[in-house]
Design an enzyme around this catalytic site. Structure first.
Site, PDB file in Angstrom:
ATOM      1  N   ASP A  92      -3.943  -9.892   5.696  1.00 57.47           N
ATOM      2  CA  ASP A  92      -3.684  -9.235   6.978  1.00 57.47           C
ATOM      3  C   ASP A  92      -4.986  -8.627   7.483  1.00 57.47           C
ATOM      4  O   ASP A  92      -5.828  -8.191   6.702  1.00 57.47           O
ATOM      5  CB  ASP A  92      -2.672  -8.088   6.830  1.00 57.47           C
TER       6      ASP A  92
ATOM      7  N   ASP B 187      -6.253   2.058   8.950  1.00 60.35           N
ATOM      8  CA  ASP B 187      -5.764   1.772   7.595  1.00 60.35           C
ATOM      9  C   ASP B 187      -6.765   2.274   6.575  1.00 60.35           C
ATOM     10  O   ASP B 187      -6.416   2.886   5.570  1.00 60.35           O
ATOM     11  CB  ASP B 187      -5.616   0.264   7.339  1.00 60.35           C
TER      12      ASP B 187
ATOM     13  N   GLU C  67      -1.437  -0.084  -1.266  1.00 60.38           N
ATOM     14  CA  GLU C  67      -1.179  -1.422  -0.741  1.00 60.38           C
ATOM     15  C   GLU C  67      -2.464  -2.087  -0.259  1.00 60.38           C
ATOM     16  O   GLU C  67      -2.566  -3.308  -0.238  1.00 60.38           O
ATOM     17  CB  GLU C  67      -0.181  -1.339   0.419  1.00 60.38           C
ATOM     18  N   GLU C  68      -3.441  -1.291   0.095  1.00 58.41           N
ATOM     19  CA  GLU C  68      -4.674  -1.840   0.654  1.00 58.41           C
ATOM     20  C   GLU C  68      -5.680  -2.296  -0.402  1.00 58.41           C
ATOM     21  O   GLU C  68      -6.728  -2.829  -0.062  1.00 58.41           O
ATOM     22  CB  GLU C  68      -5.358  -0.795   1.557  1.00 58.41           C
TER      23      GLU C  68
ATOM     24  N   ASP D 138       1.479   3.337   0.522  1.00 60.21           N
ATOM     25  CA  ASP D 138       1.125   2.423   1.606  1.00 60.21           C
ATOM     26  C   ASP D 138       0.564   3.334   2.692  1.00 60.21           C
ATOM     27  O   ASP D 138       1.316   4.048   3.352  1.00 60.21           O
ATOM     28  CB  ASP D 138       2.383   1.685   2.099  1.00 60.21           C
TER      29      ASP D 138
ATOM     30  N   LEU E  57      -0.909   3.150   5.694  1.00 55.28           N
ATOM     31  CA  LEU E  57      -0.543   3.058   7.108  1.00 55.28           C
ATOM     32  C   LEU E  57       0.321   1.828   7.329  1.00 55.28           C
ATOM     33  O   LEU E  57      -0.180   0.732   7.532  1.00 55.28           O
ATOM     34  CB  LEU E  57      -1.791   3.012   7.996  1.00 55.28           C
ATOM     35  N   ASP E  58       1.611   2.053   7.255  1.00 58.86           N
ATOM     36  CA  ASP E  58       2.555   0.954   7.369  1.00 58.86           C
ATOM     37  C   ASP E  58       2.844   0.674   8.842  1.00 58.86           C
ATOM     38  O   ASP E  58       2.974   1.601   9.635  1.00 58.86           O
ATOM     39  CB  ASP E  58       3.852   1.353   6.647  1.00 58.86           C
TER      40      ASP E  58
ATOM     41  N   GLU F 134       6.865  -0.349  -0.547  1.00 55.31           N
ATOM     42  CA  GLU F 134       7.799  -0.228   0.577  1.00 55.31           C
ATOM     43  C   GLU F 134       9.244  -0.160   0.083  1.00 55.31           C
ATOM     44  O   GLU F 134       9.964   0.804   0.329  1.00 55.31           O
ATOM     45  CB  GLU F 134       7.610  -1.411   1.537  1.00 55.31           C
TER      46      GLU F 134
HETATM   47  P1  AFP Z   1       1.948  -4.453   9.154  1.00 52.78           P
HETATM   48  O1  AFP Z   1       1.478  -3.188   8.465  1.00 52.78           O
HETATM   49  O2  AFP Z   1       1.074  -5.633   8.906  1.00 52.78           O
HETATM   50  O3  AFP Z   1       2.228  -4.220  10.602  1.00 52.78           O
HETATM   51  O4  AFP Z   1       3.330  -4.840   8.437  1.00 52.78           O
HETATM   52  C1  AFP Z   1       4.389  -3.975   8.535  1.00 52.78           C
HETATM   53  C2  AFP Z   1       5.484  -4.410   7.622  1.00 52.78           C
HETATM   54  O5  AFP Z   1       5.044  -4.507   6.307  1.00 52.78           O
HETATM   55  C3  AFP Z   1       6.666  -3.452   7.717  1.00 52.78           C
HETATM   56  O6  AFP Z   1       6.326  -2.174   8.137  1.00 52.78           O
HETATM   57  C4  AFP Z   1       7.591  -4.116   8.703  1.00 52.78           C
HETATM   58  O7  AFP Z   1       8.938  -3.825   8.446  1.00 52.78           O
HETATM   59  C5  AFP Z   1       7.308  -5.573   8.522  1.00 52.78           C
HETATM   60  O8  AFP Z   1       5.983  -5.665   8.039  1.00 52.78           O
HETATM   61  C6  AFP Z   1       7.399  -6.334   9.813  1.00 52.78           C
HETATM   62  O9  AFP Z   1       7.152  -7.674   9.571  1.00 52.78           O
HETATM   63  P2  AFP Z   1       7.309  -8.779  10.726  1.00 52.78           P
HETATM   64  O10 AFP Z   1       6.164  -8.579  11.664  1.00 52.78           O
HETATM   65  O11 AFP Z   1       7.252 -10.080   9.996  1.00 52.78           O
HETATM   66  O12 AFP Z   1       8.643  -8.563  11.391  1.00 52.78           O
END
Ligand code: AFP
Length: 333
Positions: free
Chosen positions: A64, A70, A93-94, A115, A117-118, A279
């Protein structure tokens, strides 16, 4: 008489008093964490102003794109937690491997996973993002913590929580004694108790999933979602759909309103997208403590025995009745 104002500090201390043998070390871990959350919250709220958005120019271990925030959040938590003497190891996570406590600092009996910055793909759109954490007791004997300390099953968590950086900043956490929510009052820099003993409604009329993956889902998931979209007055269908794409925001809404959030495995990604250790486990601990349910479709998330630090898992989580219904469909209803 006016309502009591309870800071998170006070809440932690009062919780500690209920455990006569408590040394205060665990409370110190939680307190140090809240400092990191305040720092991240400040940075998130001024992100647009100071032009720190945009790619940091590298990818994380999952491929990613990594945003500057982050990196900032990752470092803020590590730096707030590396010297207190209460942790023996961390994992984020990073970062691919475990994060050791620097040699100069004492090692303690707790393990922190986070994690930082989710939902970071939402940053540029000013959409809610968050931080997720969980705490375990070490299983190694002494000295530097190990990978085994960081890959314990979720039922061994002794605390878990998340912070929502949204219209206000909220911290939700459990130490296995219910789920409590605090709202950051930026004018005094304190998290104040705002949601005591949160209980997820037994049934909700919302579902939350990335339906863009519909064609890749297995038949049971497809049928379940179609069922929720059908009209039936007796069961209040169709349900409403809500999906932010930040787990913290979607779970927070699930916790307060009652619903089901699902991120199933699919034909392209059999284990879905979400990470077990960073998560699914912390969110499952919180959801169960609030009276909800969480499964990977086959077993309780908290019972899954991890095989690696960054493994992914399907996730079906939320109100008891909604998750039970979903499980029926997964079993071929
Ligand atoms: P990012 O941190 O890359 O935005 O991912 C967020 C995540 O891990 C979680 O927070 C969301 O529920 C999920 O991904 C969303 O995934 P999609 O974009 O595939 O729906």
């Amino acid at each position: 008489m006016s309502k009591r104002v309870i800071t998170i500090e006070r809440h932690i201390i009062e919780g500690e008093r209920q455990h006569p043998g408590a040394t205060g070390n665990f409370s110190a871990v939680l307190r140090d964490l809240t400092l990191a959350f305040k720092v991240i919250s400040r940075e998130v709220s001024k992100a647009g102003l100071v032009n720190i958005l945009g790619l940091a120019g590298k990818e994380n271990i999952h491929g990613d794109a990594v945003k500057k925030l982050d990196v900032f959040a990752d470092e803020a938590i590590y730096k707030a937690m590396d010297h207190g003497g209460h942790l023996c190891v961390m994992a984020s996570e990073e970062n691919e491997g475990v994060l050791h406590i620097p040699d100069d600092y004492p090692k303690g009996k707790y393990v922190l996973l986070f994690d930082p910055l989710d939902g970071s793909s939402n940053i540029d759109a000013n959409v809610t993002i968050g931080t997720i954490f969980s705490i375990y007791r070490r299983v190694s004997n002494s000295g530097k913590g190990t990978l085994a300390d960081c890959t314990q099953p979720g039922y061994k968590q002794i605390a878990a929580g998340y912070v929502v950086y949204g219209s206000s900043t909220m911290l939700i956490y459990t130490t296995g004694d219910g789920v409590h929510g605090f709202t950051l009052d930026p004018s005094i820099g304190e998290f104040l108790l705002s949601n005591e003993n949160i209980r997820v409604p037994k049934r909700g009329r919302i579902y939350s999933a990335n339906e863009g993956n519909y064609r890749y889902w297995i038949a049971g998931v497809k049928k379940f979602i179609k069922y929720l979209q059908d009209e039936d007055k007796a069961t209040s269908r169709p349900y409403a759909a809500r999906y932010v794409g930040s787990l913290v925001a979607d779970i927070h809404r699930t916790l307060l309103y009652g619903e089901i959030f699902l991120y199933p495995g699919d034909a392209r990604h059999p284990n879905g997208k979400l990470r077990l250790m960073y998560e699914a486990n912390p969110m499952s601990f919180i959801m169960e403590q609030a009276g909800g349910v969480s499964t990977d479709g086959k077993q309780r998330i908290l019972d899954v025995v991890p095989t690696s630090l960054h493994q992914k898992t399907p996730l079906f989580i939320g109100s008891e009745d909604n998750v039970a219904l979903c499980t029926d469909f997964l079993r071929g209803r």
